[in-house]
Design a protein around this motif. Structure first.
Motif: not given
Ligand SMILES: NC(=O)c1ccc[n+]([C@@H]2O[C@H](COP(=O)([O-])OP(=O)(O)OC[C@H]3O[C@@H](n4cnc5c(N)ncnc54)[C@H](OP(=O)(O)O)[C@@H]3O)[C@@H](O)[C@H]2O)c1
Length: 247
Positions: A8-13, A33-36, A184-186
């Motif tokens: 839940s701390s990520g870009y897509v989430a 998530g592993r953090r708030a 790529l997610i834009t």
């Molecule tokens: N962004 C793109 O353009 C894109 C394109 C194709 C596919 N995807 C896929 O879509 C998914 C989401 O992408 P995103 O861009 O949102 O990625 P992101 O912003 O890097 O977010 C990833 C999430 O995974 C968590 N995470 C990573 N390592 C972890 C661990 N060891 N234990 C627990 N949580 C962990 C992160 O937590 P922390 O914040 O605590 O690190 C964060 O909440 C990913 O699988 C990515 O490969 C993304």
């Protein structure tokens, strides 16, 4: 319905949570998530922040504590965004990448399945939990192939897709899985930056807007999974249709 957003701390989430808070079919949103979970931003006027709760799970590889098991037992859908984008995968060992991208989601499906099958009849859910895993357009399921760039990582993502689908198949109808394979997610709006356009053109990489993939995932979470694997073009098409209907 209750939705868990894992990672839940990520870009897509962040966008999934933002749109889910305005979706009347979703009555509860758990950011796991592993953090708030950071406070949701840019909410629409229709958003209901009272539906939101942040739950922390420090180690997704360890035994799930009771509070997390309870959320999984009650969830009607889970959007799994935990994973490594390629540039993070390059600086992570293959063993660790395998745990994060493949083992964690497969284990989550198996846990949901066990919890649902063990639920007393009075509490048993009538519809399967929809488990939506975000993979990537270049993920390779065929383990005899050797993709040229980031080969081992793309094979791990393929193993994850197969693992999630198999675990759902073995769930006795308690879990329904869907795999999304975005390029790529834009960003939601505006011109795609020059660097991103360069990368996409060089590698002939497809792309999808963040709002589009999110709308598609929430549509699957609410309506169910029609097609267990959605390619980038499907994510764009369904997302645009859902967003168009909303307008
Ligand atoms: N962004 C793109 O353009 C894109 C394109 C194709 C596919 N995807 C896929 O879509 C998914 C989401 O992408 P995103 O861009 O949102 O990625 P992101 O912003 O890097 O977010 C990833 C999430 O995974 C968590 N995470 C990573 N390592 C972890 C661990 N060891 N234990 C627990 N949580 C962990 C992160 O937590 P922390 O914040 O605590 O690190 C964060 O909440 C990913 O699988 C990515 O490969 C993304």
């Amino acid at each position: 319905m209750k939705l868990i957003v894992a990672g839940s701390s990520g870009y897509v989430a962040a966008e999934v949570i933002r749109q889910a808070l305005s979706n009347p079919a979703i009555t509860s949103v758990v950011g796991l998530g592993r953090r708030a979970t950071p406070e949701p931003q840019n909410l629409e006027p229709t958003a209901n922040i009272a539906k939101f709760k942040s739950v922390i799970l420090k180690d997704f590889g360890a035994e799930y504590p009771d509070d997390v098991r309870k959320e999984f037992a009650e969830a009607d859908a889970c959007i799994w965004t935990i994973g490594l984008v390629p540039n993070k995968a390059m600086s992570t060992s293959l063993e660790e990448a395998g745990k994060i991208c493949r083992d964690y989601p497969v284990r989550a499906v198996e846990t949901i399945s066990k919890l649902r099958q063990a639920a007393p009849e009075s509490e048993a859910k009538k519809t399967p939990c929809r488990f939506l895993y975000i993979s990537g357009s270049a993920a390779e399921r065929d383990q005899t192939k050797k993709p040229l760039i980031l080969g081992a990582y793309l094979l791990i993502r393929g193993q994850a897709e197969t693992g999630v689908l198999k675990a759902a198949e073995a769930s006795n109808g308690t879990v329904q899985a869907g795999i999304s394979r975005p390029g790529l997610i834009t960003a939601n709006s505006g011109v795609v930056p020059v660097l991103q356009r360069g990368v996409m053109a060089t590698f002939r990489q497809p792309h999808v807007r963040l709002s589009e993939i999110t709308a598609t995932l929430l549509h699957q979470a609410v309506e169910g999974v029609e097609n267990d694997t959605l390619q980038n073009g499907d994510l764009v098409k369904i997302g645009q249709k859902v967003l168009g209907q909303k307008k």
